[in-house]
Scaffold this motif. Sequence first.
Motif, PDB file in Angstrom:
ATOM      1  N   ASP A   8       0.850  -1.186   0.000  1.00  0.00           N
ATOM      2  CA  ASP A   8       0.000   0.000   0.000  1.00  0.00           C
ATOM      3  C   ASP A   8       0.884   1.234   0.000  1.00  0.00           C
ATOM      4  N   ILE A   9       0.420   2.288  -0.616  1.00  0.00           N
ATOM      5  CA  ILE A   9       1.081   3.592  -0.544  1.00  0.00           C
ATOM      6  C   ILE A   9       0.039   4.629  -0.152  1.00  0.00           C
ATOM      7  N   CYS A  10       0.311   5.370   0.917  1.00  0.00           N
ATOM      8  CA  CYS A  10      -0.554   6.459   1.355  1.00  0.00           C
ATOM      9  C   CYS A  10       0.206   7.770   1.160  1.00  0.00           C
ATOM     10  N   ILE A  11      -0.404   8.717   0.459  1.00  0.00           N
ATOM     11  CA  ILE A  11       0.252   9.986   0.153  1.00  0.00           C
ATOM     12  C   ILE A  11      -0.599  11.146   0.661  1.00  0.00           C
ATOM     13  N   LYS A  12       0.058  12.089   1.298  1.00  0.00           N
ATOM     14  CA  LYS A  12      -0.627  13.304   1.742  1.00  0.00           C
ATOM     15  C   LYS A  12       0.208  14.513   1.362  1.00  0.00           C
ATOM     16  N   ARG A  13      -0.410  15.488   0.740  1.00  0.00           N
ATOM     17  CA  ARG A  13       0.264  16.738   0.394  1.00  0.00           C
ATOM     18  C   ARG A  13      -0.282  17.843   1.298  1.00  0.00           C
ATOM     19  N   ILE A  14       0.644  18.575   1.923  1.00  0.00           N
ATOM     20  CA  ILE A  14       0.291  19.592   2.908  1.00  0.00           C
ATOM     21  C   ILE A  14       0.912  20.926   2.512  1.00  0.00           C
ATOM     22  N   PRO A  15       0.171  22.014   2.565  1.00  0.00           N
ATOM     23  CA  PRO A  15       0.742  23.336   2.240  1.00  0.00           C
ATOM     24  C   PRO A  15       1.923  23.652   3.145  1.00  0.00           C
ATOM     25  N   LEU A  16       2.944  24.264   2.590  1.00  0.00           N
ATOM     26  CA  LEU A  16       4.110  24.639   3.390  1.00  0.00           C
ATOM     27  C   LEU A  16       3.732  25.551   4.550  1.00  0.00           C
ATOM     28  N   SER A  17       2.686  26.319   4.368  1.00  0.00           N
ATOM     29  CA  SER A  17       2.256  27.237   5.421  1.00  0.00           C
ATOM     30  C   SER A  17       1.769  26.510   6.670  1.00  0.00           C
ATOM     31  N   LYS A  18       1.437  25.221   6.532  1.00  0.00           N
ATOM     32  CA  LYS A  18       0.963  24.430   7.658  1.00  0.00           C
ATOM     33  C   LYS A  18       2.095  23.712   8.387  1.00  0.00           C
TER      34      LYS A  18
END
Length: 208
Positions: free
Chosen positions: A64-74
Amino acid sequence: MNAFRRVAKVAATGIAGTVAGTSLGVGYLVASTTLVTPIPRDDALWKSKTLKKLNHLENPVLADICIKRIPLSKIRPELVEDEDKLTEEFARGVWTGWAFEPQRWLFTKIYRTPENSHLKFSRREIAGCTFELGTEFIDQFEVVERSRNEITVREGGSPRDLGPREVDGLITTTAKIDREAGEVELTLSTRFFKGGRRSRMGACRFLT
């Protein structure tokens, strides 16, 4: 095996809170998480030298691969400037987070002995870990691959058990800073397989 896959998926929905300076809503965490399955055969996940070594019988692999993209501001400012530190913090969040807590507690009860009490077992000890190559914790996990933005841990038995295991597995945490997109990409991948004997299903490198 299935328990660890569930832990990995749950952990992936909460990793933003690990590295962010402010807490994020549950809706955002779930909605912004991508689960990749089946895994493309040309994915870098399959190119791991450790995977090829441990799964030399080429048994089916559950991945499985789980990916999350988060704004740099966070993201906490000190982590935005150092991908290595960001990767360490992500790994700490996975291995000390609430999703893994039941397993950490259980494994500590089962495997901690006077002979291995020098290893990292408590949440505090793991929280201070930098996950250098060869790091062992809870006497069931060992860092077997380490780069600037990726940490791979072997599980499935004591690190002292160097040979093939009935059930073996690799769990990888990856952190990449995408300044052009203004985001951080956090990835958690799991690979589990039978290592001690050839599977009755026959030799097969890819099965998700």
